[in-house]
Design a protein around this motif. Sequence first.
Motif, PDB file in Angstrom:
ATOM      1  N   THR A   8       0.831  -1.190   0.000  1.00  0.00           N
ATOM      2  CA  THR A   8       0.000   0.000   0.000  1.00  0.00           C
ATOM      3  C   THR A   8       0.874   1.251   0.000  1.00  0.00           C
ATOM      4  OG1 THR A   8      -1.659  -1.204   1.258  1.00  0.00           O
ATOM      5  CG2 THR A   8      -1.885   1.173   1.157  1.00  0.00           C
ATOM      6  N   THR A   9       1.942   1.236   0.798  1.00  0.00           N
ATOM      7  CA  THR A   9       2.842   2.374   0.874  1.00  0.00           C
ATOM      8  C   THR A   9       3.526   2.599  -0.469  1.00  0.00           C
ATOM      9  OG1 THR A   9       3.245   1.825   3.182  1.00  0.00           O
ATOM     10  CG2 THR A   9       4.771   3.373   2.151  1.00  0.00           C
ATOM     11  N   ARG A  10       3.936   1.535  -1.129  1.00  0.00           N
ATOM     12  CA  ARG A  10       4.581   1.673  -2.435  1.00  0.00           C
ATOM     13  C   ARG A  10       3.610   2.241  -3.465  1.00  0.00           C
ATOM     14  NH1 ARG A  10       7.781  -4.045  -2.716  1.00  0.00           N
ATOM     15  NH2 ARG A  10       9.354  -3.532  -1.170  1.00  0.00           N
ATOM     16  N   ARG A  11       2.370   1.791  -3.426  1.00  0.00           N
ATOM     17  CA  ARG A  11       1.384   2.297  -4.376  1.00  0.00           C
ATOM     18  C   ARG A  11       1.151   3.790  -4.182  1.00  0.00           C
ATOM     19  NH1 ARG A  11      -2.937  -2.558  -3.907  1.00  0.00           N
ATOM     20  NH2 ARG A  11      -1.781  -4.056  -5.134  1.00  0.00           N
ATOM     21  N   LYS A  12       1.076   4.215  -2.937  1.00  0.00           N
ATOM     22  CA  LYS A  12       0.875   5.635  -2.664  1.00  0.00           C
ATOM     23  C   LYS A  12       2.056   6.447  -3.180  1.00  0.00           C
ATOM     24  CE  LYS A  12      -2.142   5.316   1.315  1.00  0.00           C
ATOM     25  NZ  LYS A  12      -2.268   5.542   2.752  1.00  0.00           N
ATOM     26  N   ALA A  13       3.251   5.967  -2.967  1.00  0.00           N
ATOM     27  CA  ALA A  13       4.443   6.679  -3.424  1.00  0.00           C
ATOM     28  C   ALA A  13       4.449   6.757  -4.950  1.00  0.00           C
ATOM     29  CB  ALA A  13       5.695   5.989  -2.916  1.00  0.00           C
ATOM     30  N   ARG A  14       4.080   5.669  -5.595  1.00  0.00           N
ATOM     31  CA  ARG A  14       4.074   5.638  -7.047  1.00  0.00           C
ATOM     32  C   ARG A  14       3.028   6.612  -7.608  1.00  0.00           C
ATOM     33  NH1 ARG A  14       3.374  -0.147  -8.918  1.00  0.00           N
ATOM     34  NH2 ARG A  14       5.244  -0.413  -7.701  1.00  0.00           N
ATOM     35  N   SER A  15       1.824   6.660  -7.033  1.00  0.00           N
ATOM     36  CA  SER A  15       0.795   7.564  -7.540  1.00  0.00           C
ATOM     37  C   SER A  15       1.163   9.023  -7.280  1.00  0.00           C
ATOM     38  CB  SER A  15      -0.568   7.232  -6.928  1.00  0.00           C
ATOM     39  OG  SER A  15      -0.550   7.510  -5.550  1.00  0.00           O
ATOM     40  N   THR A  16       1.879   9.306  -6.198  1.00  0.00           N
ATOM     41  CA  THR A  16       2.315  10.658  -5.916  1.00  0.00           C
ATOM     42  C   THR A  16       3.337  11.103  -6.952  1.00  0.00           C
ATOM     43  OG1 THR A  16       1.970  10.283  -3.572  1.00  0.00           O
ATOM     44  CG2 THR A  16       3.321  12.169  -4.168  1.00  0.00           C
ATOM     45  N   SER A  17       4.241  10.222  -7.351  1.00  0.00           N
ATOM     46  CA  SER A  17       5.239  10.603  -8.349  1.00  0.00           C
ATOM     47  C   SER A  17       4.578  10.825  -9.706  1.00  0.00           C
ATOM     48  CB  SER A  17       6.341   9.549  -8.450  1.00  0.00           C
ATOM     49  OG  SER A  17       5.820   8.337  -8.974  1.00  0.00           O
ATOM     50  N   ARG A  18       3.535  10.085 -10.027  1.00  0.00           N
ATOM     51  CA  ARG A  18       2.812  10.305 -11.277  1.00  0.00           C
ATOM     52  C   ARG A  18       2.128  11.663 -11.269  1.00  0.00           C
ATOM     53  NH1 ARG A  18      -0.118   4.500 -12.015  1.00  0.00           N
ATOM     54  NH2 ARG A  18       1.740   3.328 -12.575  1.00  0.00           N
ATOM     55  N   GLY A  19       1.523  12.015 -10.142  1.00  0.00           N
ATOM     56  CA  GLY A  19       0.883  13.326 -10.025  1.00  0.00           C
ATOM     57  C   GLY A  19       1.901  14.438 -10.167  1.00  0.00           C
ATOM     58  N   GLY A  20       3.073  14.251  -9.597  1.00  0.00           N
ATOM     59  CA  GLY A  20       4.142  15.237  -9.720  1.00  0.00           C
ATOM     60  C   GLY A  20       4.624  15.355 -11.158  1.00  0.00           C
ATOM     61  N   ARG A  21       4.663  14.236 -11.863  1.00  0.00           N
ATOM     62  CA  ARG A  21       5.071  14.233 -13.262  1.00  0.00           C
ATOM     63  C   ARG A  21       4.081  15.021 -14.112  1.00  0.00           C
ATOM     64  NH1 ARG A  21       5.981   8.362 -14.765  1.00  0.00           N
ATOM     65  NH2 ARG A  21       7.244   8.363 -12.908  1.00  0.00           N
TER      66      ARG A  21
END
Length: 122
Positions: A8-21
């Motif tokens: 779950t933590t990895r998924r949140k980190a991944r979606s945050t980086s996509r939003g930043g992109r």
Amino acid sequence: MATGKRKTTRRKARSTSRGGRWLWVLLVVLLLAAVAYAFWGETLRGYGRAGTAYGARVACSCRYVEGRTLADCKKDKLAGMELVFLSDDDTEKSVTATFPLVASDTARLRDGYGCVLDPWKH
């Protein structure tokens, strides 16, 4: 259960980086649009002004002198005028042509003169 939390933590980190992109992509697009406007803004305003003046006057004559519908008059627009939008006002016997965010002009039917553009405001 500990492994479920890690995923779950990895998924949140991944979606945050996509939003930043996406934010960076949006900023780059806005920057490019601002640079393009700085170079070609005056030309764009000139084309927009000429297109709306021409479109309003011709569509007004088509609509109120020839008596055709505005939908039928829209067929007469020249190539390259796809961004010029027309609207009519039956009570005022006028047609307004708009090039979004750039220019807008109105032509009115005047007895004895045909369709005449409203004076330009500087």
